[in-house]
Scaffold this active site. Structure first.
Site, PDB file in Angstrom:
ATOM      1  N   CYS A  38       0.846  -1.199   0.000  1.00 25.94           N
ATOM      2  CA  CYS A  38       0.000   0.000   0.000  1.00 25.94           C
ATOM      3  C   CYS A  38       0.882   1.250   0.000  1.00 25.94           C
ATOM      4  O   CYS A  38       2.074   1.184   0.296  1.00 25.94           O
ATOM      5  CB  CYS A  38      -0.863  -0.074   1.250  1.00 25.94           C
ATOM      6  SG  CYS A  38      -1.710   1.431   1.686  1.00 25.94           S
ATOM      7  N   THR A  40       1.027   3.527   2.145  1.00 30.66           N
ATOM      8  CA  THR A  40       1.611   3.726   3.477  1.00 30.66           C
ATOM      9  C   THR A  40       2.953   2.992   3.586  1.00 30.66           C
ATOM     10  O   THR A  40       3.910   3.498   4.164  1.00 30.66           O
ATOM     11  CB  THR A  40       0.639   3.194   4.551  1.00 30.66           C
ATOM     12  OG1 THR A  40      -0.623   3.803   4.337  1.00 30.66           O
ATOM     13  CG2 THR A  40       1.116   3.494   5.947  1.00 30.66           C
ATOM     14  N   HIS A  43       5.617   4.995   1.916  1.00 30.70           N
ATOM     15  CA  HIS A  43       6.105   6.090   2.771  1.00 30.70           C
ATOM     16  C   HIS A  43       7.157   5.564   3.755  1.00 30.70           C
ATOM     17  O   HIS A  43       8.200   6.181   3.955  1.00 30.70           O
ATOM     18  CB  HIS A  43       4.957   6.703   3.592  1.00 30.70           C
ATOM     19  CG  HIS A  43       4.008   7.521   2.781  1.00 30.70           C
ATOM     20  ND1 HIS A  43       4.391   8.685   2.158  1.00 30.70           N
ATOM     21  CD2 HIS A  43       2.698   7.355   2.496  1.00 30.70           C
ATOM     22  CE1 HIS A  43       3.343   9.186   1.515  1.00 30.70           C
ATOM     23  NE2 HIS A  43       2.313   8.397   1.701  1.00 30.70           N
ATOM     24  N   HIS A  66       0.335  -3.991   6.218  1.00 32.11           N
ATOM     25  CA  HIS A  66      -0.904  -4.090   6.993  1.00 32.11           C
ATOM     26  C   HIS A  66      -2.042  -4.816   6.271  1.00 32.11           C
ATOM     27  O   HIS A  66      -2.998  -5.203   6.903  1.00 32.11           O
ATOM     28  CB  HIS A  66      -1.372  -2.697   7.441  1.00 32.11           C
ATOM     29  CG  HIS A  66      -1.543  -1.745   6.306  1.00 32.11           C
ATOM     30  ND1 HIS A  66      -0.535  -0.954   5.849  1.00 32.11           N
ATOM     31  CD2 HIS A  66      -2.616  -1.493   5.528  1.00 32.11           C
ATOM     32  CE1 HIS A  66      -0.971  -0.238   4.833  1.00 32.11           C
ATOM     33  NE2 HIS A  66      -2.223  -0.542   4.607  1.00 32.11           N
ATOM     34  N   GLU A  67      -1.939  -5.013   4.955  1.00 29.01           N
ATOM     35  CA  GLU A  67      -3.045  -5.659   4.233  1.00 29.01           C
ATOM     36  C   GLU A  67      -2.736  -7.145   4.081  1.00 29.01           C
ATOM     37  O   GLU A  67      -1.707  -7.490   3.497  1.00 29.01           O
ATOM     38  CB  GLU A  67      -3.179  -5.028   2.846  1.00 29.01           C
ATOM     39  CG  GLU A  67      -3.447  -3.529   2.897  1.00 29.01           C
ATOM     40  CD  GLU A  67      -3.389  -2.864   1.521  1.00 29.01           C
ATOM     41  OE1 GLU A  67      -3.193  -3.558   0.505  1.00 29.01           O
ATOM     42  OE2 GLU A  67      -3.527  -1.633   1.467  1.00 29.01           O
ATOM     43  N   ILE A 180      -6.749   2.901  -5.453  1.00 29.08           N
ATOM     44  CA  ILE A 180      -8.019   3.224  -4.781  1.00 29.08           C
ATOM     45  C   ILE A 180      -9.021   3.795  -5.789  1.00 29.08           C
ATOM     46  O   ILE A 180     -10.214   3.484  -5.743  1.00 29.08           O
ATOM     47  CB  ILE A 180      -7.798   4.220  -3.615  1.00 29.08           C
ATOM     48  CG1 ILE A 180      -6.853   3.619  -2.557  1.00 29.08           C
ATOM     49  CG2 ILE A 180      -9.123   4.644  -3.003  1.00 29.08           C
ATOM     50  CD1 ILE A 180      -7.465   2.604  -1.632  1.00 29.08           C
ATOM     51  N   ILE A 296     -12.864  11.033   4.330  1.00 25.91           N
ATOM     52  CA  ILE A 296     -12.730   9.574   4.398  1.00 25.91           C
ATOM     53  C   ILE A 296     -11.421   9.238   5.097  1.00 25.91           C
ATOM     54  O   ILE A 296     -10.348   9.447   4.552  1.00 25.91           O
ATOM     55  CB  ILE A 296     -12.664   8.944   2.983  1.00 25.91           C
ATOM     56  CG1 ILE A 296     -13.841   9.382   2.117  1.00 25.91           C
ATOM     57  CG2 ILE A 296     -12.583   7.419   3.072  1.00 25.91           C
ATOM     58  CD1 ILE A 296     -15.158   8.829   2.508  1.00 25.91           C
TER      59      ILE A 296
HETATM   60 ZN    ZN Z   1      -3.348   0.093   2.970  1.00 27.36          ZN
END
Ligand code: ZN
Length: 368
Positions: A38, A40, A43, A66-67, A180, A296
């Site tokens: 992702c 994130t 980063h 995290h996914e 996204i 969001i």
């Molecule tokens: Zn994510």
């Protein structure tokens, strides 16, 4: 176990041997099957200003990611609703149940939450410990690679549906052509939006958007801001789109969203802006326009999980084309290179700790 670990306060990450995590009483140990890369993670991999402030040197070494999707290997003594062998994913925002927002069913914007792979060890590993309260049971028909990306699909789902889910038969502008934006396109189509405009940049990503159900794609390189607004209005009886999703976070994209939305419409603000300030014509684009603005942050827990699972399991939502690359977890450097390349041709990349799982996923892809 093998894990992708941020070890140094500088760009990059390392494949390292780490201990299999211990589980707390209310946690389960998950054997990770697939993980999604992702923004994130990018980063943190790049160790930019945000990660330096948010994570900081003190927390290193920390496992990224995290996914995920995986199979429960072990459960803590106070775990009630999950058993060994269950097929799960996890909400990555580990909310604090006693926070006021969490108690008011707004867990996604609760205070005191911990984020997987940001505030604690993440999922780019063979095993991860996860509190029971954020576990989500997957439908068995959903393959590992798709179950792993339900988390960002949940973000897109939340942006598309807003708070009122009043989208059927309506028109929508979606800015950006990253994962996204593509996911939002597919969800909007599956949930009954009848006219979708995507404003993008990359030919490859805009082609995927068309495949996923965008009726019109507009390139920021080919159509001027005024031409984009005119195009949307010309195709919405002169009014503008009912809903605009801002998924980029820069001046141009925010302006597109506010100029293309019709009077009384909704703008969902999703993109995170690296610029300190973005200009909006407050009087004309918000007040006199009667626009609703919806921020969001994360996804509605567990409302969007429930909807995304149903959409995937029913076959109504097909997002295979958004997963442009699947590779081994240890090839993470290649994945980060692809995602940060100047002429990016990758959307979502899914990594697999196990070679057989990757081979089966690639086979599934060929058979489609
Ligand atoms: Zn994510």
């Amino acid at each position: 176990m093998k894990a992708i670990v941020k070890t140094q306060p500088s760009k990059g990450a390392e494949l390292k041997d780490m201990p299999i995590p211990e589980i707390a009483d209310d946690e389960v140990l998950v054997k990770v099957k697939a993980v999604g890369v992702c923004g994130t993670d990018i980063h943190i991999y790049n160790w930019d200003q945000w990660s330096q402030n948010r994570i900081g040197e003190k927390k290193l070494p920390q496992i990224l990611g995290h996914e995920m999707s995986g199979i429960v290997e072990k459960v803590g003594p106070s775990v009630k609703g999950v058993k060994v062998g269950d097929y799960v994913s996890a909400e990555t925002h580990i909310y604090f149940p006693k926070d006021l927002n969490a108690m008011l069913e707004q867990k996604h914007i609760g205070e005191g939450m911990e984020i997987l792979g940001v505030d604690r060890h993440g999922v780019f590993a063979e095993y991860v410990n996860i509190p029971e309260r954020v576990l989500w049971h997957n439908d068995k028909s959903i393959p590992y690679e798709l179950a792993a990306i339900q988390e960002p699909l949940g973000n897109a789902c939340y942006a598309v549906l807003g708070e009122d889910c009043n989208i059927a038969g309506k028109s929508m502008v979606i800015t950006g052509d990253g994962p996204i934006s593509l996911m939002a396109t597919a969800i909007a189509r599956a949930c009954g939006v009848t006219k979708i405009f995507l404003i993008g940049m990359s030919d490859r990503m805009m082609a995927i958007a068309k495949e996923l159900g965008a009726d019109y794609v507009l390139s920021v390189n080919q159509a001027s801001p005024a031409e984009r607004v005119k195009f949307v209005k010309d195709n919405t009886y002169g009014a503008g789109a009912d809903i605009a999703l801002e998924i980029v976070g820069n001046q141009q994209s925010v302006s597109d969203a506010f100029k293309c939305v019709r009077k009384g419409g909704r703008v969902s603000a999703f993109g995170i802006s690296p610029q300190p300030r973005i200009e909006i014509d407050y009087d004309n684009d918000i007040v006199f326009k009667g626009v609703q603005i919806h921020g969001i942050s994360g996804r509605k827990i567990f409302d969007t999980w429930y909807r995304v699972r149903n959409l995937l399991a029913s076959g109504r939502l097909n997002v295979n084309s958004i997963i442009t690359d699947m590779m081994m977890l240890q090839d993470f450097d290649k994945a980060f290179d692809k995602l940060t390349a100047p002429n990016r041709t990758s959307a979502k990349i899914v990594l697999f700790p196990d070679k057989q799982d990757l081979e089966q996923a690639l086979k599934r892809r060929r058979d489609v």
